[in-house]
Design a protein around this motif. Structure first.
Motif: not given
Lengths: 289, 277
Positions: A43, A251-252, A255-256, A261, A264-265
């Motif tokens: 991202l 995972i959080y 991703a964040f 992303m 993490a997916g």
């Protein structure tokens, strides 16, 4: 109105809107995650997802922090669920009798299970505090050495388990107690006439009669323990080091915090695969009529 | 089990056990309440003080000076609307599942239950993207939409049990009399399952009130809910902030504690309805 007409109206007005809603908000996102897991999508860069096939999955097999978080979460799940089951059962056995203030006592015991998980984290963060927390003060009173509950990598996961046990033993207790209350009194009475001891009654009447409930309780509880997120997020942020970094938290973060992303997916897909394989037998216990 | 005569030592043992259970269950919550009532000197006391002059300073600071009351209202709004939507749609779906035989019934029922067993983290990534793309970040409406969908399967599951007890003849008689399906549903079926609606509504409310990950990811300023808001205070290392954190924590669980005290039996029956049949 004819029967087929009625049926069509039922399906059209009562079922379809809800189904469509669920599909859009719950099922489509799950598939999107699946798609995402085959892409590289950072991202922090401008470009969209780039298809990279199975590369995320291959990389995951060598990803130590991820594998450790899976192992840690499985260990946490088994330990917490196991302790909660034993304690919940024993407490139910203990409280399954008449004494003064029985209802008030049961209500008190059940209190922790309704409390907001994030606030459970806050509560135990305060209790565990090494200097000003009451737990270490209590240990000092007993003449015991104090413990760095949340700052010692060897203890932090245990502290998380203690927190979970406090939070969810009431759930096990509740299921055990309500199952025990369904057992017909006559069974015990006739066993008593036959001269059975309390231990024999426990093994031959109580346990077999509540077996199904225990199975369901363990499945429900372990599924939720596997997802634990709020408590470690609030209490330790996954630390010290990565001692309390559970799968959901890992995972959080991917991703964040790191915005990977696609990766993490892929971790999400793997964690679902673990869940499905461990719990596939669950559906055998659901009665559909 | 039949009551047996117990010696006084036995009785003392039971009493000690009961007291221990109650203390262990309630002390953590009690200690948080205690912390929220401490002034600055008592907060820093080593060892922790149990006897002190309580003050409402923390409450004033949090509710009057801070933004917390706004986040608190957000939590109420999200939990209220989510439960209302989930209960409404879920009951209709359960009604259809109960009344109609159709080919994919079993599969569909299975399909709506499966996602429930997936961790919240498994859907949050695409939801985050969708919400961002649609420009719906940081809105109460978005939270309601998503949380209601998450709670829906449980409502269908529990309401199916309640609806099964509604006699078939009642529904059929009403429809033979020319009552439309919608009217039958609202005027005959819903009143009959009212206790179930209330129970499942309260459970959904509490469950949404407790949600953490979704509000954490989908909000950042306007739509922040109470549990997420408390976190922003926890960034500070200062021990004095504990009073504020404990206050926020206590206020957040207060409605749930009241709910469960008032509706103890009711609530528990509902909580276990999905688990044990």
């Amino acid at each position: 109105m004819t029967i087929p007409q009625q049926r069509r109206i039922f399906l059209l007005f009562f079922l379809l809107p809800g189904m469509a809603y669920l599909v859009i908000v719950r099922i489509v996102p799950a598939f999107f995650t699946f798609f995402l897991s085959f892409t590289r999508w950072d991202l922090t860069e401008r470009s969209g997802p780039e298809f990279i096939g199975l590369r995320n999955y291959i990389e995951i097999l060598h990803d130590q922090p991820f594998l450790y978080s899976v192992g840690r979460t499985l260990f946490f799940t088994v330990a917490a669920t196991g302790i909660e089951l034993v304690l919940g059962f024993l407490i139910a056995l203990f409280v399954h009798r008449d004494f003064l203030g029985k209802n008030a006592v049961r209500a008190s015991i059940l209190t922790p299970m309704v409390i907001t998980p994030a606030i459970v984290g806050v509560i135990w963060y305060v209790l565990f505090h090494s200097r000003i927390g009451p737990l270490n003060w209590f240990l000092t009173l007993l003449g015991l050495p104090t413990v760095e509950w949340l700052n010692d990598p060897n203890v932090a996961l245990l502290s998380l388990i203690i927190t979970d046990v406090w939070h969810w033993t009431p759930f096990m207790f509740l299921l055990c107690l309500s199952a025990m209350q369904m057992i017909p009194e006559e069974l015990y009475e006739s066993a008593e006439v036959d001269g059975a001891s309390r231990g024999q009654m426990l093994v031959h009447i109580t346990l077999p009669m509540i077996r199904d409930t225990l199975v369901v309780a363990v499945i429900l509880r372990s599924m939720e323990a596997f997802e634990i997120f709020a408590e470690p997020f609030v209490m330790t942020g996954g630390g010290p080091g990565d001692a309390t970094e559970t799968l959901s938290l890992h995972i959080y973060k991917a991703a964040f915090l790191f915005f990977e992303m696609g990766y993490a997916g892929a971790m999400v897909v793997i964690s679902i695969a673990i869940l499905v394989s461990v719990y596939s037998f669950y559906w055998r216990f659901i009665k559909f009529d | 089990m039949a009551i047996r005569k117990r010696s006084w030592i036995g009785r003392l043992g039971v009493a000690a056990g009961v007291v221990t259970l109650v203390v262990v269950s309630l002390f953590p919550v009690y200690y948080m309440l205690l912390t929220s009532l401490k002034g600055s000197t008592d907060l820093l006391a080593e060892p922790p003080s149990f006897l002190f002059t309580p003050t409402l300073d923390n409450y004033v600071q949090l509710l009057v000076d801070g933004q917390f009351s706004r986040y608190y209202l957000n939590s109420i709004e999200v939990a209220f609307w989510s439960s209302l939507i989930a209960v409404f749609i879920g009951t209709m779906m359960a009604f259809a599942f109960n009344r109609v035989q159709f080919r994919l019934r079993k599969l569909l029922f299975f399909l709506i239950l499966v996602p429930r067993s997936f961790p919240p983290v498994t859907t949050i990534i695409p939801v985050f993207f969708a919400v961002r793309a649609l420009g719906m970040m940081d809105q109460i409406f978005t939270l309601v939409l998503f949380e209601a969908a998450v709670r829906l399967p449980l409502v269908v599951w529990v309401m199916r049990g309640f609806l099964r007890n509604v006699p078939n003849e009642l529904v059929e008689a009403a429809m033979l009399d020319g009552c439309t399906l919608t009217r039958t549903f609202f005027q005959i079926v819903l009143p009959l399952v009212a206790p179930g609606l209330v129970a499942v509504g309260i459970i959904t409310f509490i469950d949404t009130w407790n949600a953490f990950l979704v509000p954490l990811v989908l909000t950042n300023f306007d739509a922040v809910t109470a549990p997420v808001a408390i976190l922003s205070y926890m960034q500070s290392e200062e021990a004095l902030i504990w009073g504020i954190i404990a206050t926020g924590g206590f206020l957040t669980i207060l409605p749930i504690l009241i709910f469960s005290l008032l509706l103890h039996k009711f609530l528990l029956r509902g909580l276990t309805a999905g688990a044990v049949k």
